[in-house]
Design a protein around this motif. Structure first.
Motif, PDB file in Angstrom:
ATOM      1  N   ASP A  38      -0.103  -5.989  -5.369  1.00 38.04           N
ATOM      2  CA  ASP A  38       0.857  -5.159  -6.097  1.00 38.04           C
ATOM      3  C   ASP A  38       0.429  -3.697  -6.109  1.00 38.04           C
ATOM      4  N   SER A  39      -0.846  -3.447  -6.395  1.00 43.20           N
ATOM      5  CA  SER A  39      -1.319  -2.059  -6.438  1.00 43.20           C
ATOM      6  C   SER A  39      -1.271  -1.423  -5.056  1.00 43.20           C
ATOM      7  N   MET A  40      -1.558  -2.194  -4.007  1.00 45.68           N
ATOM      8  CA  MET A  40      -1.500  -1.639  -2.658  1.00 45.68           C
ATOM      9  C   MET A  40      -0.066  -1.361  -2.234  1.00 45.68           C
ATOM     10  N   LEU A  41       0.855  -2.205  -2.635  1.00 48.22           N
ATOM     11  CA  LEU A  41       2.262  -1.932  -2.326  1.00 48.22           C
ATOM     12  C   LEU A  41       2.727  -0.657  -3.014  1.00 48.22           C
ATOM     13  N   ARG A  42       2.281  -0.446  -4.255  1.00 55.01           N
ATOM     14  CA  ARG A  42       2.633   0.801  -4.946  1.00 55.01           C
ATOM     15  C   ARG A  42       2.023   2.002  -4.238  1.00 55.01           C
ATOM     16  N   ALA A  43       0.790   1.851  -3.747  1.00 52.99           N
ATOM     17  CA  ALA A  43       0.093   2.972  -3.117  1.00 52.99           C
ATOM     18  C   ALA A  43       0.606   3.267  -1.720  1.00 52.99           C
ATOM     19  N   TYR A  44       0.929   2.212  -0.936  1.00 56.66           N
ATOM     20  CA  TYR A  44       1.240   2.402   0.481  1.00 56.66           C
ATOM     21  C   TYR A  44       2.704   2.171   0.831  1.00 56.66           C
ATOM     22  N   GLY A  45       3.457   1.532  -0.057  1.00 56.12           N
ATOM     23  CA  GLY A  45       4.908   1.550   0.073  1.00 56.12           C
ATOM     24  C   GLY A  45       5.579   0.382   0.747  1.00 56.12           C
ATOM     25  N   SER A  46       4.866  -0.380   1.597  1.00 52.76           N
ATOM     26  CA  SER A  46       5.511  -1.482   2.319  1.00 52.76           C
ATOM     27  C   SER A  46       4.471  -2.505   2.748  1.00 52.76           C
ATOM     28  N   PRO A  47       4.885  -3.740   2.994  1.00 51.12           N
ATOM     29  CA  PRO A  47       3.939  -4.741   3.500  1.00 51.12           C
ATOM     30  C   PRO A  47       3.265  -4.312   4.803  1.00 51.12           C
ATOM     31  N   ALA A  48       4.022  -3.706   5.716  1.00 47.85           N
ATOM     32  CA  ALA A  48       3.433  -3.270   6.985  1.00 47.85           C
ATOM     33  C   ALA A  48       2.376  -2.193   6.757  1.00 47.85           C
ATOM     34  N   ALA A  49       2.613  -1.312   5.784  1.00 51.83           N
ATOM     35  CA  ALA A  49       1.629  -0.274   5.492  1.00 51.83           C
ATOM     36  C   ALA A  49       0.359  -0.888   4.903  1.00 51.83           C
ATOM     37  N   VAL A  50       0.502  -1.936   4.093  1.00 54.46           N
ATOM     38  CA  VAL A  50      -0.661  -2.631   3.540  1.00 54.46           C
ATOM     39  C   VAL A  50      -1.463  -3.293   4.655  1.00 54.46           C
ATOM     40  N   ILE A  51      -0.772  -3.999   5.561  1.00 60.27           N
ATOM     41  CA  ILE A  51      -1.459  -4.646   6.689  1.00 60.27           C
ATOM     42  C   ILE A  51      -2.166  -3.601   7.551  1.00 60.27           C
ATOM     43  N   GLY A  52      -1.497  -2.490   7.824  1.00 60.65           N
ATOM     44  CA  GLY A  52      -2.112  -1.438   8.631  1.00 60.65           C
ATOM     45  C   GLY A  52      -3.332  -0.839   7.960  1.00 60.65           C
ATOM     46  N   HIS A  53      -3.260  -0.650   6.644  1.00 60.45           N
ATOM     47  CA  HIS A  53      -4.401  -0.097   5.913  1.00 60.45           C
ATOM     48  C   HIS A  53      -5.594  -1.045   5.979  1.00 60.45           C
ATOM     49  N   ILE A  54      -5.356  -2.318   5.753  1.00 59.61           N
ATOM     50  CA  ILE A  54      -6.438  -3.312   5.807  1.00 59.61           C
ATOM     51  C   ILE A  54      -7.016  -3.384   7.221  1.00 59.61           C
ATOM     52  N   ALA A  55      -6.153  -3.361   8.231  1.00 59.85           N
ATOM     53  CA  ALA A  55      -6.619  -3.416   9.620  1.00 59.85           C
ATOM     54  C   ALA A  55      -7.463  -2.195   9.974  1.00 59.85           C
ATOM     55  N   SER A  56      -7.120  -1.047   9.411  1.00 58.06           N
ATOM     56  CA  SER A  56      -7.900   0.165   9.707  1.00 58.06           C
ATOM     57  C   SER A  56      -9.268   0.114   9.020  1.00 58.06           C
TER      58      SER A  56
END
Length: 313
Positions: A257-275
């Motif tokens: 939930d906090s990552m979705l608020r910070a990054y805006g979308s599921p794809a952005a969360v996956i990309g952040h974790i992958a990076s």
């Protein structure tokens, strides 16, 4: 390694997903799908006091939203008591188990903790004579406790090639590593359940956190006692916070939930974790399917071999 392996997601429904969970499930998904394999889902709800059906439902919705879909119907450990009981009886018939009357506190102080375990155990109940066993059983009964059942481990080294950590030699020590198969309260323990369920679901590729590497030798021994094939294992670094503490649901660390608020979308969360993990070079949105095209197991092995943790930023 199987050309089309079966991997698995195995969440515990005790809270919402956090970045470390998502990283582990992303890697299990990529490792299987990169070989046109399957991914199955298991809800590890053995602990009835902490597990909640609403958490299980939320986890499944979150996985789907992140693009981490699975094959077939979920398997719930809470419905598997008969299978665990049958496996335990088979181990007992083979002479591979014994009763332990130690309390958790007594077991945990018998030796120093080691990686992957909350505490040590010296095998205090391993070779009890009939008279002493009866005395301890009576004492446990007076205290309102039953006996735990432990697996009789040999002194041996379990060697295997880890997908991400390379050649591994896990030492198993008789007594010290005698894993609990059934707890004193009658609940079946993780080490037994995970082995039985992996076999039931046809899982031949297990991708999980580095903290579980030390458990591999115990699980291989249980597999041998039950006549199961040994899966291929891959252990990945743990996500930790800035103080080096492993992320946890209980502490609300890097929640979805906090990552979705910070990054805006599921794809952005996956990309952040992958990076963070070094799968991609830039922090940019990416779906699991998009990561498949650049997934490089050899490069990740070079990056992660011997790597216990990475900081979740």
């Amino acid at each position: 390694m199987a050309s089309a392996p079966t991997g698995r997601f195995a969440p515990s429904p005790t809270g919402r997903l956090h970045a470390g969970n998502i990283f582990a499930y992303l890697m299990a998904w990529l490792a299987a799908r990169s070989r046109q394999g399957r991914v199955v889902l298991r809800i590890e709800d053995l602990d009835a006091q902490r597990s909640r059906a609403e958490h299980a439902d939320a986890i499944m919705r979150d996985l789907e939203a992140l693009g981490l879909c699975w094959d077939g119907e979920p398997l719930y450990q809470s419905a598997r008591a008969d299978a665990y009981r049958a496996a335990l009886e088979e181990i007992e018939r083979a002479g591979g188990a014994y009763e332990c009357f130690c309390t958790r506190a007594e077991a945990s102080v018998q030796s120093a903790p080691h990686l992957g375990e909350g505490g040590g155990y010296t095998g205090a109940c391993r070779e009890l004579g009939a008279e002493e066993r009866a005395r301890r059983a009576e004492g446990a009964a007076r205290a309102g406790r039953g006996a735990a059942i432990r697996c009789r481990m040999p002194d041996t080294a379990v060697c295997f090639t880890d997908i991400f950590q390379g050649v591994q030699r896990v030492q198993v020590r008789a007594g010290f590593d005698d894993a609990v198969l059934r707890r004193s309260d009658g609940l079946f323990a993780y080490q037994l359940a995970v082995v039985v369920d992996d076999a039931e679901q046809g899982i031949d590729q297990v991708v999980r956190g580095f903290d579980l590497l030390a458990s591999t030798g115990k699980q291989v021994r249980i597999q041998q006692l039950l006549g199961y094939e040994q899966p291929v294992y891959g252990h990945i670094p743990l996500f930790v916070n800035s103080e080096g503490r492993r992320l946890s649901k209980r502490d609300g660390d890097a929640s979805l939930d906090s990552m979705l608020r910070a990054y805006g979308s599921p794809a952005a969360v996956i990309g952040h974790i992958a990076s963070i993990a070094g799968i991609i070079d830039r922090d940019e949105p990416a779906t699991p399917h998009e990561l498949l095209s650049i997934y490089d197991e050899s490069a990740l092995r070079q990056r992660w071999e011997g790597c216990v943790s990475v900081e979740c930023r």
